[in-house]
Design a protein around this motif. Structure first.
Motif, mmCIF file in Angstrom:
data_model
loop_
_atom_site.group_PDB
_atom_site.id
_atom_site.type_symbol
_atom_site.label_atom_id
_atom_site.label_comp_id
_atom_site.label_asym_id
_atom_site.label_seq_id
_atom_site.Cartn_x
_atom_site.Cartn_y
_atom_site.Cartn_z
ATOM 1 N N PHE A 182 0.831 -1.207 0.000
ATOM 2 C CA PHE A 182 0.000 0.000 0.000
ATOM 3 C C PHE A 182 0.865 1.256 0.000
ATOM 4 C CE2 PHE A 182 0.663 -1.361 4.404
ATOM 5 C CZ PHE A 182 1.076 -0.190 5.031
ATOM 6 N N LEU A 183 0.219 2.370 -0.298
ATOM 7 C CA LEU A 183 0.885 3.676 -0.276
ATOM 8 C C LEU A 183 0.314 4.514 0.856
ATOM 9 C CD1 LEU A 183 0.709 4.657 -4.075
ATOM 10 C CD2 LEU A 183 2.737 3.891 -2.865
ATOM 11 N N ILE A 184 1.188 5.275 1.527
ATOM 12 C CA ILE A 184 0.741 6.270 2.511
ATOM 13 C C ILE A 184 1.189 7.623 1.984
ATOM 14 C CG2 ILE A 184 0.990 7.163 4.865
ATOM 15 C CD1 ILE A 184 1.809 4.516 5.831
ATOM 16 N N ASP A 185 0.300 8.584 2.015
ATOM 17 C CA ASP A 185 0.636 9.937 1.585
ATOM 18 C C ASP A 185 1.302 10.684 2.749
ATOM 19 O OD1 ASP A 185 0.719 12.536 0.740
ATOM 20 O OD2 ASP A 185 -1.356 12.611 0.055
ATOM 21 N N SER A 186 2.562 11.073 2.552
ATOM 22 C CA SER A 186 3.268 11.779 3.638
ATOM 23 C C SER A 186 2.798 13.225 3.768
ATOM 24 C CB SER A 186 4.779 11.771 3.380
ATOM 25 O OG SER A 186 5.088 12.643 2.306
ATOM 26 N N GLY A 281 9.735 12.745 1.163
ATOM 27 C CA GLY A 281 8.334 13.165 1.110
ATOM 28 C C GLY A 281 7.601 12.272 0.132
ATOM 29 N N GLY A 282 6.521 12.778 -0.451
ATOM 30 C CA GLY A 282 5.754 11.978 -1.397
ATOM 31 C C GLY A 282 5.117 10.778 -0.720
ATOM 32 N N TYR A 283 5.066 9.683 -1.444
ATOM 33 C CA TYR A 283 4.485 8.467 -0.869
ATOM 34 C C TYR A 283 5.517 7.659 -0.103
ATOM 35 C CZ TYR A 283 0.145 8.946 -3.493
ATOM 36 O OH TYR A 283 -1.057 9.388 -3.972
ATOM 37 N N ILE A 284 5.014 6.905 0.875
ATOM 38 C CA ILE A 284 5.822 5.888 1.553
ATOM 39 C C ILE A 284 5.140 4.573 1.219
ATOM 40 C CG2 ILE A 284 6.423 4.951 3.831
ATOM 41 C CD1 ILE A 284 6.629 7.914 4.739
ATOM 42 N N LEU A 285 5.952 3.561 0.932
ATOM 43 C CA LEU A 285 5.419 2.265 0.540
ATOM 44 C C LEU A 285 5.301 1.381 1.770
ATOM 45 C CD1 LEU A 285 4.659 1.131 -2.224
ATOM 46 C CD2 LEU A 285 7.018 0.405 -2.534
ATOM 47 N N GLY A 286 4.193 0.665 1.891
ATOM 48 C CA GLY A 286 4.008 -0.225 3.034
ATOM 49 C C GLY A 286 3.714 -1.647 2.589
ATOM 50 N N PHE A 287 4.157 -2.604 3.399
ATOM 51 C CA PHE A 287 3.876 -4.025 3.153
ATOM 52 C C PHE A 287 3.240 -4.587 4.410
ATOM 53 C CE2 PHE A 287 6.867 -3.025 -0.050
ATOM 54 C CZ PHE A 287 6.801 -4.001 -1.039
#
Length: 309
Positions: A182-186, A281-287
Protein backbone atom coordinates in the motif's frame (compact mmCIF):
# COMPACT_ATOMS: atom_id res chain seq x y z
CA UNK A 1 -6.51 16.64 -29.56
CA UNK A 2 -5.97 13.98 -26.91
CA UNK A 3 -3.08 11.53 -26.92
CA UNK A 4 -2.98 8.01 -25.40
CA UNK A 5 -2.80 7.58 -21.63
CA UNK A 6 0.47 6.84 -19.84
CA UNK A 7 0.46 5.43 -16.32
CA UNK A 8 2.39 6.25 -13.19
CA UNK A 9 4.77 3.63 -11.82
CA UNK A 10 5.80 2.18 -8.48
CA UNK A 11 9.32 0.97 -7.87
CA UNK A 12 8.53 -1.82 -5.42
CA UNK A 13 12.19 -2.57 -4.72
CA UNK A 14 15.49 -1.05 -5.77
CA UNK A 15 15.40 2.64 -4.76
CA UNK A 16 19.04 3.82 -4.39
CA UNK A 17 20.26 0.23 -4.77
CA UNK A 18 19.87 0.26 -8.55
CA UNK A 19 22.33 3.15 -8.70
CA UNK A 20 24.85 0.58 -7.43
CA UNK A 21 23.59 -2.41 -9.45
CA UNK A 22 21.12 -4.02 -7.07
CA UNK A 23 18.08 -5.72 -8.50
CA UNK A 24 14.89 -3.70 -8.86
CA UNK A 25 11.25 -4.30 -9.68
CA UNK A 26 9.00 -1.62 -11.09
CA UNK A 27 5.28 -2.00 -11.83
CA UNK A 28 2.82 0.27 -13.66
CA UNK A 29 0.17 1.88 -11.47
CA UNK A 30 -2.87 2.80 -13.56
CA UNK A 31 -4.63 4.71 -10.77
CA UNK A 32 -2.71 7.81 -11.92
CA UNK A 33 -2.11 8.68 -15.55
CA UNK A 34 -1.49 11.49 -18.00
CA UNK A 35 -1.98 12.38 -21.68
CA UNK A 36 -0.94 15.14 -24.09
CA UNK A 37 -3.84 17.47 -24.85
CA UNK A 38 -4.95 20.70 -26.50
CA UNK A 39 -7.98 22.73 -25.41
CA UNK A 40 -9.83 25.66 -26.92
CA UNK A 41 -10.00 27.39 -23.53
CA UNK A 42 -7.05 26.14 -21.46
CA UNK A 43 -7.17 26.40 -17.66
CA UNK A 44 -4.42 28.09 -15.61
CA UNK A 45 -2.96 24.65 -14.88
CA UNK A 46 -2.87 23.85 -18.62
CA UNK A 47 -1.14 27.15 -19.40
CA UNK A 48 1.48 26.46 -16.73
CA UNK A 49 2.01 22.92 -18.06
CA UNK A 50 2.41 24.32 -21.58
CA UNK A 51 5.11 26.73 -20.34
CA UNK A 52 7.14 23.91 -18.85
CA UNK A 53 6.57 21.82 -22.00
CA UNK A 54 8.19 24.63 -23.98
CA UNK A 55 11.33 24.35 -21.84
CA UNK A 56 11.27 20.56 -22.09
CA UNK A 57 10.86 20.71 -25.89
CA UNK A 58 13.98 22.90 -26.07
CA UNK A 59 15.88 20.24 -24.05
CA UNK A 60 14.65 17.47 -26.38
CA UNK A 61 15.85 19.38 -29.44
CA UNK A 62 19.34 19.38 -27.94
CA UNK A 63 19.55 15.57 -27.56
CA UNK A 64 22.23 13.90 -29.71
CA UNK A 65 20.55 12.63 -32.89
CA UNK A 66 22.64 9.44 -32.66
CA UNK A 67 20.61 8.56 -29.55
CA UNK A 68 17.16 9.51 -30.87
CA UNK A 69 15.64 11.77 -33.53
CA UNK A 70 12.42 13.71 -32.98
CA UNK A 71 10.01 15.45 -35.30
CA UNK A 72 11.05 18.75 -33.74
CA UNK A 73 9.06 20.92 -36.15
CA UNK A 74 5.78 19.16 -35.30
CA UNK A 75 6.62 19.18 -31.60
CA UNK A 76 7.41 22.90 -31.68
CA UNK A 77 4.23 23.68 -33.62
CA UNK A 78 2.08 21.71 -31.13
CA UNK A 79 3.72 23.31 -28.10
CA UNK A 80 3.32 26.77 -29.66
CA UNK A 81 -0.37 26.10 -30.21
CA UNK A 82 -0.92 25.36 -26.52
CA UNK A 83 -0.36 21.61 -26.08
CA UNK A 84 0.00 20.55 -22.43
CA UNK A 85 0.26 17.41 -20.31
CA UNK A 86 -3.03 16.63 -18.61
CA UNK A 87 -2.00 14.49 -15.65
CA UNK A 88 -3.45 13.17 -12.41
CA UNK A 89 0.00 11.92 -11.34
CA UNK A 90 1.14 13.86 -8.26
CA UNK A 91 4.53 15.55 -8.72
CA UNK A 92 7.31 14.87 -6.22
CA UNK A 93 5.57 11.73 -4.92
CA UNK A 94 7.88 9.05 -6.28
CA UNK A 95 5.33 7.64 -8.71
CA UNK A 96 6.90 8.85 -11.95
CA UNK A 97 5.12 12.04 -13.02
CA UNK A 98 7.98 13.09 -15.32
CA UNK A 99 8.31 9.50 -16.59
CA UNK A 100 4.78 9.50 -18.00
CA UNK A 101 5.40 12.81 -19.78
CA UNK A 102 8.67 11.53 -21.29
CA UNK A 103 6.87 8.39 -22.51
CA UNK A 104 4.04 10.44 -24.05
CA UNK A 105 6.43 12.71 -25.97
CA UNK A 106 8.55 9.82 -27.24
CA UNK A 107 5.40 7.99 -28.35
CA UNK A 108 4.07 11.01 -30.21
CA UNK A 109 7.20 12.58 -31.75
CA UNK A 110 10.12 10.12 -32.04
CA UNK A 111 11.22 8.89 -35.45
CA UNK A 112 11.94 5.11 -35.77
CA UNK A 113 10.36 4.49 -32.41
CA UNK A 114 10.52 1.10 -30.72
CA UNK A 115 6.94 0.00 -30.05
CA UNK A 116 5.40 -2.16 -27.36
CA UNK A 117 4.15 -4.59 -30.00
CA UNK A 118 7.53 -5.75 -31.27
CA UNK A 119 9.76 -8.39 -29.74
CA UNK A 120 11.36 -6.48 -26.86
CA UNK A 121 14.91 -7.83 -26.80
CA UNK A 122 17.33 -6.75 -24.09
CA UNK A 123 19.07 -4.51 -26.67
CA UNK A 124 15.81 -2.71 -27.47
CA UNK A 125 14.97 -2.24 -23.79
CA UNK A 126 18.44 -0.82 -23.11
CA UNK A 127 18.16 1.46 -26.13
CA UNK A 128 14.81 2.78 -24.86
CA UNK A 129 16.30 3.19 -21.37
CA UNK A 130 19.19 5.27 -22.83
CA UNK A 131 16.79 7.46 -24.82
CA UNK A 132 14.51 8.00 -21.82
CA UNK A 133 17.46 8.70 -19.55
CA UNK A 134 18.66 11.53 -21.81
CA UNK A 135 15.14 12.95 -22.05
CA UNK A 136 14.32 12.72 -18.33
CA UNK A 137 17.64 14.22 -17.22
CA UNK A 138 15.90 17.56 -17.87
CA UNK A 139 13.90 16.98 -14.67
CA UNK A 140 16.31 15.23 -12.31
CA UNK A 141 19.81 16.15 -13.47
CA UNK A 142 20.55 12.42 -13.73
CA UNK A 143 17.97 9.80 -14.62
CA UNK A 144 18.09 6.03 -15.00
CA UNK A 145 15.34 6.18 -17.62
CA UNK A 146 13.42 3.41 -15.85
CA UNK A 147 10.31 5.44 -14.92
CA UNK A 148 9.53 6.41 -18.53
CA UNK A 149 10.33 2.84 -19.65
CA UNK A 150 7.75 1.46 -17.26
CA UNK A 151 5.21 4.07 -18.25
CA UNK A 152 5.82 3.59 -21.97
CA UNK A 153 5.59 -0.20 -21.95
CA UNK A 154 2.96 -0.50 -19.18
CA UNK A 155 4.41 -3.82 -18.04
CA UNK A 156 6.47 -4.76 -14.96
CA UNK A 157 10.21 -4.30 -15.46
CA UNK A 158 12.80 -6.44 -13.73
CA UNK A 159 16.16 -4.74 -13.26
CA UNK A 160 18.91 -7.33 -12.84
CA UNK A 161 21.69 -4.75 -13.09
CA UNK A 162 22.34 -1.49 -14.95
CA UNK A 163 22.81 -3.23 -18.30
CA UNK A 164 20.45 -6.11 -17.79
CA UNK A 165 16.75 -5.35 -17.71
CA UNK A 166 13.81 -7.40 -18.88
CA UNK A 167 10.04 -7.25 -19.10
CA UNK A 168 8.63 -9.65 -16.53
CA UNK A 169 5.41 -11.14 -15.27
CA UNK A 170 4.42 -10.83 -11.62
CA UNK A 171 2.22 -13.28 -9.69
CA UNK A 172 -1.49 -12.59 -10.18
CA UNK A 173 -3.07 -10.58 -7.40
CA UNK A 174 -5.24 -12.40 -4.89
CA UNK A 175 -8.25 -10.10 -4.61
CA UNK A 176 -9.37 -11.84 -1.43
CA UNK A 177 -5.84 -11.91 0.04
CA UNK A 178 -5.19 -10.29 3.42
CA UNK A 179 -1.62 -9.33 2.52
CA UNK A 180 -1.07 -6.09 0.64
CA UNK A 181 1.34 -3.51 -0.68
CA UNK A 182 0.00 0.00 0.00
CA UNK A 183 0.88 3.68 -0.28
CA UNK A 184 0.74 6.27 2.51
CA UNK A 185 0.64 9.94 1.59
CA UNK A 186 3.27 11.78 3.64
CA UNK A 187 1.63 15.09 2.78
CA UNK A 188 5.02 16.54 1.77
CA UNK A 189 6.39 17.01 -1.74
CA UNK A 190 9.72 15.23 -2.12
CA UNK A 191 12.56 16.56 -4.27
CA UNK A 192 14.59 13.87 -6.05
CA UNK A 193 17.81 15.79 -6.76
CA UNK A 194 18.73 16.78 -3.15
CA UNK A 195 17.98 13.25 -1.90
CA UNK A 196 20.20 11.68 -4.55
CA UNK A 197 23.06 14.08 -3.77
CA UNK A 198 22.68 13.22 -0.08
CA UNK A 199 23.01 9.56 -1.02
CA UNK A 200 26.06 10.23 -3.22
CA UNK A 201 27.65 12.16 -0.34
CA UNK A 202 27.11 9.19 2.02
CA UNK A 203 28.65 6.88 -0.59
CA UNK A 204 32.01 8.56 0.07
CA UNK A 205 32.12 6.84 3.47
CA UNK A 206 33.48 3.31 3.44
CA UNK A 207 31.10 2.17 6.21
CA UNK A 208 28.06 3.30 4.22
CA UNK A 209 29.30 1.56 1.06
CA UNK A 210 29.82 -1.67 3.02
CA UNK A 211 26.33 -1.45 4.54
CA UNK A 212 24.84 -0.84 1.09
CA UNK A 213 26.51 -3.92 -0.38
CA UNK A 214 26.20 -6.35 2.54
CA UNK A 215 22.78 -5.36 3.87
CA UNK A 216 20.72 -3.04 1.69
CA UNK A 217 21.44 -4.67 -1.68
CA UNK A 218 21.39 -8.18 -0.21
CA UNK A 219 17.86 -7.70 1.19
CA UNK A 220 16.64 -5.78 -1.88
CA UNK A 221 17.72 -8.61 -4.21
CA UNK A 222 16.10 -11.19 -1.92
CA UNK A 223 12.82 -9.20 -1.86
CA UNK A 224 12.71 -9.03 -5.68
CA UNK A 225 13.30 -12.78 -5.98
CA UNK A 226 10.70 -13.59 -3.29
CA UNK A 227 8.10 -11.34 -4.90
CA UNK A 228 8.56 -12.86 -8.37
CA UNK A 229 8.46 -16.40 -6.98
CA UNK A 230 5.38 -15.59 -4.91
CA UNK A 231 7.17 -16.66 -1.70
CA UNK A 232 5.18 -14.38 0.62
CA UNK A 233 6.63 -15.72 3.90
CA UNK A 234 10.22 -15.08 2.86
CA UNK A 235 9.23 -11.77 1.24
CA UNK A 236 7.91 -10.36 4.53
CA UNK A 237 10.95 -11.53 6.44
CA UNK A 238 13.28 -9.82 3.93
CA UNK A 239 11.09 -6.69 3.73
CA UNK A 240 11.35 -6.36 7.51
CA UNK A 241 15.16 -6.51 7.31
CA UNK A 242 15.15 -3.96 4.48
CA UNK A 243 12.84 -1.65 6.46
CA UNK A 244 15.25 -1.87 9.44
CA UNK A 245 18.29 -1.03 7.31
CA UNK A 246 16.50 1.99 5.81
CA UNK A 247 15.47 3.31 9.24
CA UNK A 248 19.06 2.98 10.49
CA UNK A 249 20.96 4.30 7.48
CA UNK A 250 18.56 6.38 5.35
CA UNK A 251 16.92 8.45 8.09
CA UNK A 252 17.35 11.80 6.27
CA UNK A 253 15.23 10.39 3.40
CA UNK A 254 12.34 9.55 5.78
CA UNK A 255 10.14 12.52 6.76
CA UNK A 256 10.68 13.15 10.50
CA UNK A 257 7.08 12.53 11.55
CA UNK A 258 7.34 8.97 10.15
CA UNK A 259 10.39 7.85 12.15
CA UNK A 260 8.23 6.66 15.08
CA UNK A 261 5.61 5.10 12.83
CA UNK A 262 8.34 3.26 10.92
CA UNK A 263 9.76 1.81 14.14
CA UNK A 264 6.29 0.91 15.44
CA UNK A 265 5.70 -1.27 12.36
CA UNK A 266 8.96 -3.12 12.97
CA UNK A 267 8.11 -3.64 16.66
CA UNK A 268 4.54 -4.85 16.16
CA UNK A 269 4.95 -6.60 12.76
CA UNK A 270 1.61 -5.05 11.73
CA UNK A 271 3.28 -3.46 8.69
CA UNK A 272 6.74 -2.64 7.32
CA UNK A 273 7.51 0.67 5.63
CA UNK A 274 10.02 1.46 2.90
CA UNK A 275 10.90 4.36 0.64
CA UNK A 276 8.89 4.88 -2.54
CA UNK A 277 11.34 6.45 -4.96
CA UNK A 278 13.97 8.76 -3.48
CA UNK A 279 12.04 9.66 -0.31
CA UNK A 280 12.12 13.04 1.40
CA UNK A 281 8.33 13.17 1.11
CA UNK A 282 5.75 11.98 -1.40
CA UNK A 283 4.48 8.47 -0.87
CA UNK A 284 5.82 5.89 1.55
CA UNK A 285 5.42 2.26 0.54
CA UNK A 286 4.01 -0.23 3.03
CA UNK A 287 3.88 -4.03 3.15
CA UNK A 288 1.54 -5.93 5.43
CA UNK A 289 0.42 -9.53 5.93
CA UNK A 290 -2.93 -8.26 7.21
CA UNK A 291 -4.31 -5.10 5.64
CA UNK A 292 -7.04 -4.70 8.31
CA UNK A 293 -4.38 -4.69 11.07
CA UNK A 294 -2.32 -2.16 9.13
CA UNK A 295 -5.36 0.09 8.59
CA UNK A 296 -6.07 0.06 12.32
CA UNK A 297 -2.46 0.77 13.25
CA UNK A 298 -2.26 3.56 10.67
CA UNK A 299 -5.78 4.91 11.19
CA UNK A 300 -4.58 8.53 10.99
CA UNK A 301 -3.54 7.98 7.37
CA UNK A 302 -5.34 7.10 4.17
CA UNK A 303 -3.93 3.85 2.76
CA UNK A 304 -4.05 3.21 -0.97
CA UNK A 305 -3.73 -0.50 -1.76
CA UNK A 306 -1.69 -1.17 -4.91
CA UNK A 307 -1.32 -4.96 -4.79
CA UNK A 308 -2.95 -7.83 -2.89
CA UNK A 309 -1.30 -11.08 -1.84
Amino acid sequence: MKGPLFYSKILLFGEYGIIKDSKGLSIPYSFYNGALKKDENPSDVAVKSNESLKRFAAHIQGIDSNIVRFDNDRLQADVNSGMYFDSSIPQGYGVGSSGALVAALYDQYAFDKITVLENLTREKLLKLKTIFSSMESFFHGKSSGLDPLNSYLSIPILINSKDNIEATGIPAQQSSGKGAVFLIDSGIIGETAPMVSLFMESMKQEGFRKMLKNQFIKHTDACVEDFLKGDVKSLFSNTKQLSKVVLSHFKPMIPKQFHELWKKGLDTNDYYLKLCGSGGGGYILGFTEDIQKAKLALSDYKLEVVYNF
